[in-house]
Design an enzyme around this catalytic site. Structure first.
Site, PDB file in Angstrom:
ATOM      1  CG  ASP A   9       2.978  -1.995   1.511  1.00 41.27           C
ATOM      2  OD1 ASP A   9       3.211  -2.950   0.668  1.00 41.27           O
ATOM      3  OD2 ASP A   9       3.327  -1.950   2.706  1.00 41.27           O
ATOM      4  CD  GLU A  40       1.193  -2.066   5.877  1.00 36.08           C
ATOM      5  OE1 GLU A  40       0.862  -2.604   6.882  1.00 36.08           O
ATOM      6  OE2 GLU A  40       2.394  -1.750   5.712  1.00 36.08           O
ATOM      7  CG  ASN A  41       1.375   1.711   4.350  1.00 30.76           C
ATOM      8  OD1 ASN A  41       1.996   0.847   3.673  1.00 30.76           O
ATOM      9  ND2 ASN A  41       1.355   1.847   5.464  1.00 30.76           N
ATOM     10  CG  ASN A  68       3.035  -3.298  10.279  1.00 31.06           C
ATOM     11  OD1 ASN A  68       3.335  -3.560   8.918  1.00 31.06           O
ATOM     12  ND2 ASN A  68       3.619  -2.065  10.763  1.00 31.06           N
ATOM     13  CG  HIS A  69       0.723   0.524   9.199  1.00 34.07           C
ATOM     14  ND1 HIS A  69       0.821   1.229  10.485  1.00 34.07           N
ATOM     15  CD2 HIS A  69       1.847   0.544   8.651  1.00 34.07           C
ATOM     16  CE1 HIS A  69       2.084   1.736  10.350  1.00 34.07           C
ATOM     17  NE2 HIS A  69       2.686   1.258   9.473  1.00 34.07           N
ATOM     18  CG  HIS A 153       3.346  -6.954   5.502  1.00 31.23           C
ATOM     19  ND1 HIS A 153       3.201  -5.763   4.445  1.00 31.23           N
ATOM     20  CD2 HIS A 153       3.360  -5.867   6.789  1.00 31.23           C
ATOM     21  CE1 HIS A 153       3.377  -4.445   4.928  1.00 31.23           C
ATOM     22  NE2 HIS A 153       3.463  -4.646   6.199  1.00 31.23           N
ATOM     23  CG  HIS A 178       6.956  -4.234   6.625  1.00 27.54           C
ATOM     24  ND1 HIS A 178       5.802  -3.427   7.534  1.00 27.54           N
ATOM     25  CD2 HIS A 178       8.008  -4.189   7.174  1.00 27.54           C
ATOM     26  CE1 HIS A 178       6.480  -2.908   8.366  1.00 27.54           C
ATOM     27  NE2 HIS A 178       7.778  -3.576   8.421  1.00 27.54           N
ATOM     28  CG  HIS A 180       6.772   1.045   2.077  1.00 24.70           C
ATOM     29  ND1 HIS A 180       6.022   2.198   2.549  1.00 24.70           N
ATOM     30  CD2 HIS A 180       6.108   0.014   2.682  1.00 24.70           C
ATOM     31  CE1 HIS A 180       4.903   1.722   3.119  1.00 24.70           C
ATOM     32  NE2 HIS A 180       4.828   0.456   3.112  1.00 24.70           N
TER      33      HIS A 180
HETATM   34 FE   LIG Z   1       3.209  -0.681   4.278  1.00 25.98          FE
HETATM   35 FE   LIG Z   2       3.950  -2.808   6.964  1.00 19.24          FE
END
Ligand SMILES: [Fe+2]
Ligand SMILES: [Fe+2]
Length: 265
Positions: A9, A40-41, A68-69, A153, A178, A180
């Protein structure tokens, strides 16, 4: 033998800077055939924008996965529809924006990249196991074999290990994302799947999951959902490189890339 690089990520501007600085060298160093980056981030820690997606693609990613983000920036939903190189988890219910898998031909090999999301301590979306079955039955079971690469994830180590063994013999790689924090359990499962619970994070390693340390501590101690901002400082890349026999789809090795916060360069 073919190789894939998967990068964890990308968190905010520090993550993008590390990616732009390090990914082209890694692709060259390992002579990677396919590069997958979880983005995603990328947009200040929360989701993606068109600009941050383009920066990841220009760094050398063939496919950008997420989690999810992905829904965070509403204006990005149309990009999910229009750009085939960005994936959201495939096991969201039908008729949501975007898609969760991509079949691409790269260096004479067909790759099937699948993005799935776990359900333990996460939203109770559709079953990630059966979603993979459906995708693989339609697009993965071919001769010569498609090389299936999965970004799972998920929060739960148990669910991730279950997915690894469930996919073993069908997918070549299952890379967890996810949480991290890169895990040290990279291994080849009995039927040739390269597995790791989490490939880590691209951003400021001396932080709490890439975000500002004090804010995260306050959130934990005071139980107030203060808005998190990205940590600032020295940033670096984390991920894996996997060697795969393209004739059998079995992985030969899985190696971790990157440094942890406590390790010197
Ligand atoms: Fe993430
Ligand atoms: Fe995530």
């Amino acid at each position: 033998m073919v190789k894939t690089i998967m990068i964890g990520d990308v968190v905010g501007e520090p993550g993008l800077i590390a990616l732009e600085r390090e990914l082209p060298f890694l692709i060259h160093k390992y002579n990677a055939d396919l590069t997958v980056v979880n983005g995603e981030n990328a947009a200040d820690g929360f989701g993606l924008t068109e600009q941050t997606l383009n920066r990841i693609l220009q760094s050398g990613a063939d496919v950008v996965t997420s989690g999810n983000h992905i829904w965070e920036k509403r204006e990005f939903w149309s990009v999910l529809e229009d750009n085939k190189q960005i994936l959201r988890p495939a096991n969201y219910p039908q008729n949501v924006p975007g898609r969760g898998w991509l079949k691409i031909r790269k260096n004479n090999v067909y790759w099937l990249v699948v993005n799935l999301q776990g359900r333990d301590k996460m939203k109770s979306i559709d079953c990630p196991f059966r979603t993979f079955d459906t995708i693989f039955m339609a697009h993965g079971d071919t001769n010569p074999p498609v090389i299936a690469v999965v970004d799972f994830h998920a929060e739960s180590t148990q669910e991730k290990e279950a997915m690894g063994f469930y996919l073993d013999s069908r997918a070549s790689v299952m890379a967890g994302t996810h949480t991290h924090v890169q895990t040290a359990d990279n291994r080849i499962l009995p039927r040739g799947l390269a597995y790791i619970t989490d490939i880590g994070m691209t951003g400021v390693q001396d932080s709490i999951i890439g975000m500002d340390t004090q804010i995260c501590v306050d959130r934990a101690v005071k139980q107030v959902p203060y808005h998190m901002t990205c940590a600032l400082g020295e940033s670096s890349i984390q991920g894996i490189v996997v060697e795969i026999n393209e004739n059998t789809g079995k992985s030969l090795s899985i190696k971790r890339i990157g440094h942890t916060a406590s390790e010197p360069d």
